[in-house]
Design a protein around this motif. Structure first.
Motif, PDB file in Angstrom:
ATOM      1  N   THR A 267     -77.109  29.777 -24.287  1.00  0.00           N
ATOM      2  CA  THR A 267     -78.155  29.272 -25.069  1.00  0.00           C
ATOM      3  C   THR A 267     -79.038  28.287 -24.290  1.00  0.00           C
ATOM      4  OG1 THR A 267     -76.442  29.312 -26.498  1.00  0.00           O
ATOM      5  CG2 THR A 267     -78.668  28.809 -27.555  1.00  0.00           C
ATOM      6  N   HIS A 268     -78.474  27.268 -23.695  1.00  0.00           N
ATOM      7  CA  HIS A 268     -79.178  26.073 -23.176  1.00  0.00           C
ATOM      8  C   HIS A 268     -78.565  25.727 -21.984  1.00  0.00           C
ATOM      9  CE1 HIS A 268     -81.874  22.872 -24.758  1.00  0.00           C
ATOM     10  NE2 HIS A 268     -81.140  21.979 -23.918  1.00  0.00           N
ATOM     11  N   PHE A 269     -79.450  25.071 -21.220  1.00  0.00           N
ATOM     12  CA  PHE A 269     -79.084  24.511 -20.021  1.00  0.00           C
ATOM     13  C   PHE A 269     -79.525  22.945 -19.743  1.00  0.00           C
ATOM     14  CE2 PHE A 269     -79.515  28.962 -18.772  1.00  0.00           C
ATOM     15  CZ  PHE A 269     -78.442  29.330 -18.124  1.00  0.00           C
ATOM     16  N   ILE A 270     -78.538  22.381 -19.336  1.00  0.00           N
ATOM     17  CA  ILE A 270     -78.767  20.765 -18.978  1.00  0.00           C
ATOM     18  C   ILE A 270     -78.526  20.556 -17.596  1.00  0.00           C
ATOM     19  CG2 ILE A 270     -77.933  18.443 -19.736  1.00  0.00           C
ATOM     20  CD1 ILE A 270     -76.334  21.042 -21.614  1.00  0.00           C
ATOM     21  N   ALA A 271     -79.732  20.042 -17.096  1.00  0.00           N
ATOM     22  CA  ALA A 271     -79.766  19.728 -15.747  1.00  0.00           C
ATOM     23  C   ALA A 271     -79.466  18.217 -15.622  1.00  0.00           C
ATOM     24  CB  ALA A 271     -81.358  19.780 -15.215  1.00  0.00           C
ATOM     25  N   THR A 272     -78.358  17.863 -15.219  1.00  0.00           N
ATOM     26  CA  THR A 272     -77.957  16.323 -15.267  1.00  0.00           C
ATOM     27  C   THR A 272     -77.936  15.949 -13.666  1.00  0.00           C
ATOM     28  OG1 THR A 272     -76.286  17.285 -16.795  1.00  0.00           O
ATOM     29  CG2 THR A 272     -76.320  14.761 -16.366  1.00  0.00           C
ATOM     30  N   THR A 273     -78.756  14.736 -13.815  1.00  0.00           N
ATOM     31  CA  THR A 273     -78.983  14.081 -12.599  1.00  0.00           C
ATOM     32  C   THR A 273     -78.159  12.666 -12.484  1.00  0.00           C
ATOM     33  OG1 THR A 273     -81.031  12.928 -12.812  1.00  0.00           O
ATOM     34  CG2 THR A 273     -81.244  15.305 -12.487  1.00  0.00           C
ATOM     35  N   ASN A 274     -78.292  12.207 -11.085  1.00  0.00           N
ATOM     36  CA  ASN A 274     -77.721  10.887 -11.081  1.00  0.00           C
ATOM     37  C   ASN A 274     -79.120  10.018 -11.076  1.00  0.00           C
ATOM     38  OD1 ASN A 274     -79.095  11.139  -8.287  1.00  0.00           O
ATOM     39  ND2 ASN A 274     -77.279  11.511  -7.539  1.00  0.00           N
ATOM     40  N   ALA A 275     -79.044   8.806 -10.325  1.00  0.00           N
ATOM     41  CA  ALA A 275     -80.586   8.010 -10.388  1.00  0.00           C
ATOM     42  C   ALA A 275     -81.825   8.698  -9.947  1.00  0.00           C
ATOM     43  CB  ALA A 275     -80.256   6.735  -9.609  1.00  0.00           C
ATOM     44  N   ASN A 276     -81.466   9.815  -9.380  1.00  0.00           N
ATOM     45  CA  ASN A 276     -82.768  10.536  -8.735  1.00  0.00           C
ATOM     46  C   ASN A 276     -83.240  11.493  -9.712  1.00  0.00           C
ATOM     47  OD1 ASN A 276     -82.800   9.848  -5.645  1.00  0.00           O
ATOM     48  ND2 ASN A 276     -80.622  10.252  -6.026  1.00  0.00           N
ATOM     49  N   ASP A 277     -84.198  10.901 -10.655  1.00  0.00           N
ATOM     50  CA  ASP A 277     -84.482  11.421 -11.894  1.00  0.00           C
ATOM     51  C   ASP A 277     -85.632  12.054 -11.963  1.00  0.00           C
ATOM     52  OD1 ASP A 277     -86.141   9.169 -11.601  1.00  0.00           O
ATOM     53  OD2 ASP A 277     -85.553   8.206 -13.429  1.00  0.00           O
TER      54      ASP A 277
END
Ligand SMILES: *Cc1c(COP(=O)(O)O)cnc(C)c1O
Length: 428
Positions: A267-277
């Motif tokens: 259903t849904h994607f989450i792109a999770t990043t560190n401080a490189n935002d």
């Protein structure tokens, strides 16, 4: 299947050419001319299929008759010879462990698949290809191991000096044979820029350079498999499925979105990043404003200008509204990452390394808005690869797996470089 350049839809090439070129001559990334749709029957019966069977169905339309069926099956079985367990960390939260391959990084799959495709295309030729790759950590080792001894291919790996872990460095500097490591005085983006420059350098045309970063379609496309494997396990819950990818160059998540476009019910994607935002900021204000990368404890995601993001934008025809329905992106600091590693360990007894922990954070955040869902995050590396962080943060001693033991006592062999000219001289 033909692949066009994202800079020019009229320039299109075969799968083989796209793999061998890496990047189109106009610097565009390649993208498939059309996105094949899988038969609903495939999803109805997915539980009865093996990983190899799933992978074959997913990949075959992208290759067509350029690789015969039995050869493609062989390539897939040599690629997927290890497990991809989906571990329940807590209720509705799963970790898809992608690190059980030879270098204990998810990039093993793409690297092995690509190397065997190139090996197939070279089998009756005398040409030498040079695979040129920039690594922020895990790519180098996976590519080195995946391409070791492949006919007609030399591998040159650029990595930022002192910005990769000890184990990562050993994995990419100790193999020898057709694998060469260049230690760059700079950050990952410097390595990536040099690689991009080399591809456009007319003086190097005759060297048959290609890339093994996720810009190469043969590295990128097989990453779709993970999402199908997770779906196969999570389907029984009959809930919307969320997927959180700890993201650097956005190859993984981009492959997940492509899988969705083929019909995969995530259903849904989450792109999770560190401080490189760069991407979380883009979703907030609609302005794509890449910054130089900053160093973090999840160093394989220290990417300031993620190269696959243009592919994602292509899939949504640059329509931010449509895109936001399927996609969120959040950024977390090193402090938050360490803290959540401790929480996960104390409440679930699960050891997440920093990249997986970032993925977990993004998933939990989205689950607050989508409570009726079930979700998985990608655990992209084995904790041992980041032992300098995992051990002190969790106050534990990790057992060293066999795959890693074998590199620990080998001698590092690398050449230091600082400028593009030095790389070029080296390649000439
Ligand atoms: C490469 C890598 C990532 C980032 O993957 P992308 O596809 O570049 O977004 C995350 N975690 C680890 C451990 C990696 O090696």
């Amino acid at each position: 299947m033909q692949y066009y350049s994202l800079n020019n839809k009229k320039h299109s090439v075969s799968f083989e050419e796209a793999v061998i070129n890496g990047l189109a001559p106009d610097r565009g990334l390649y993208f498939p001319n059309n996105i094949p749709k899988l038969d609903p029957y495939f999803f109805e019966t997915i539980e009865s299929l093996s990983n190899e069977e799933i992978a074959f169905q997913v990949m075959q339309p992208y290759i067509g008759n350029e690789i015969p069926e039995n050869e493609l099956k062989k390539i897939i079985s040599e690629t997927l010879f290890f497990d991809f367990p989906l571990i329940e960390v807590e209720k509705n939260v799963f970790s898809l462990e992608l690190f059980h391959g030879p270098t204990m990084a998810f990039k093993d799959v793409g690297a092995r698949f690509m190397s065997r495709c190139l090996g197939y295309f070279n089998k009756d030729k005398d040409t030498q290809n040079t695979v040129l790759v920039a690594t922020s950590g895990d790519t180098g080792g996976a590519v080195a191991s995946g391409f070791l001894g492949v006919k007609g291919v030399n591998v040159v790996i650029l990595y930022p000096s002192k910005k990769v872990s000890d184990i990562q460095e050993r994995q990419l500097t100790t193999l020898g044979q057709n694998i060469i490591a260049l230690e760059v005085d700079g950050v990952f983006d410097d390595c990536q820029d040099m690689v991009k420059k080399a591809f456009l350098d007319n003086d190097l045309k005759h060297k048959n350079l290609t890339s093994a970063n996720s810009i190469n379609i043969a590295r990128w496309l097989p990453q779709m498999f993970y999402f199908f494997f997770a779906y196969k396990e999570l389907k029984k819950y009959n809930k919307p499925i969320l997927s959180s990818c700890p993201s650097g160059n956005f190859g993984n998540i981009c492959a997940g979105i492509l899988a969705k476009k083929m019909g995969l019910p995530i259903t849904h994607f989450i792109a999770t990043t560190n401080a490189n935002d760069t991407v979380p900021r883009f979703l907030e204000n609609g302005i794509y404003d890449p910054k130089p990368s900053v160093a973090t404890i999840s160093n394989a995601m220290d990417v300031g200008n993620p190269s696959n993001f243009v592919r994602i934008q292509e899939m949504y025809a640059n329509d931010l509204k449509e895109f936001e329905k399927d996609f969120s992106s959040y950024s977390y600091s090193d402090e938050e990452t360490k803290k959540i590693m401790q929480t996960i360990y104390s409440s679930s007894n699960y050891i997440a390394e920093p990249h997986g922990a970032v993925g977990y954070l993004g998933l939990k955040r989205e689950l607050e808005f989508q409570e009726e869902s079930v979700g998985f995050f990608l655990e992209t590396a084995h904790p041992i690869k980041f032992l300098d962080i995992v051990e002190p943060v969790l106050s534990i001693n990790l057992e060293v797996p066999e795959q890693i033991k074998s590199v620990l006592n080998k001698e590092k062999q690398s050449t230091k470089i600082k400028t593009y000219q030095e790389l070029k001289d080296y390649l000439m």
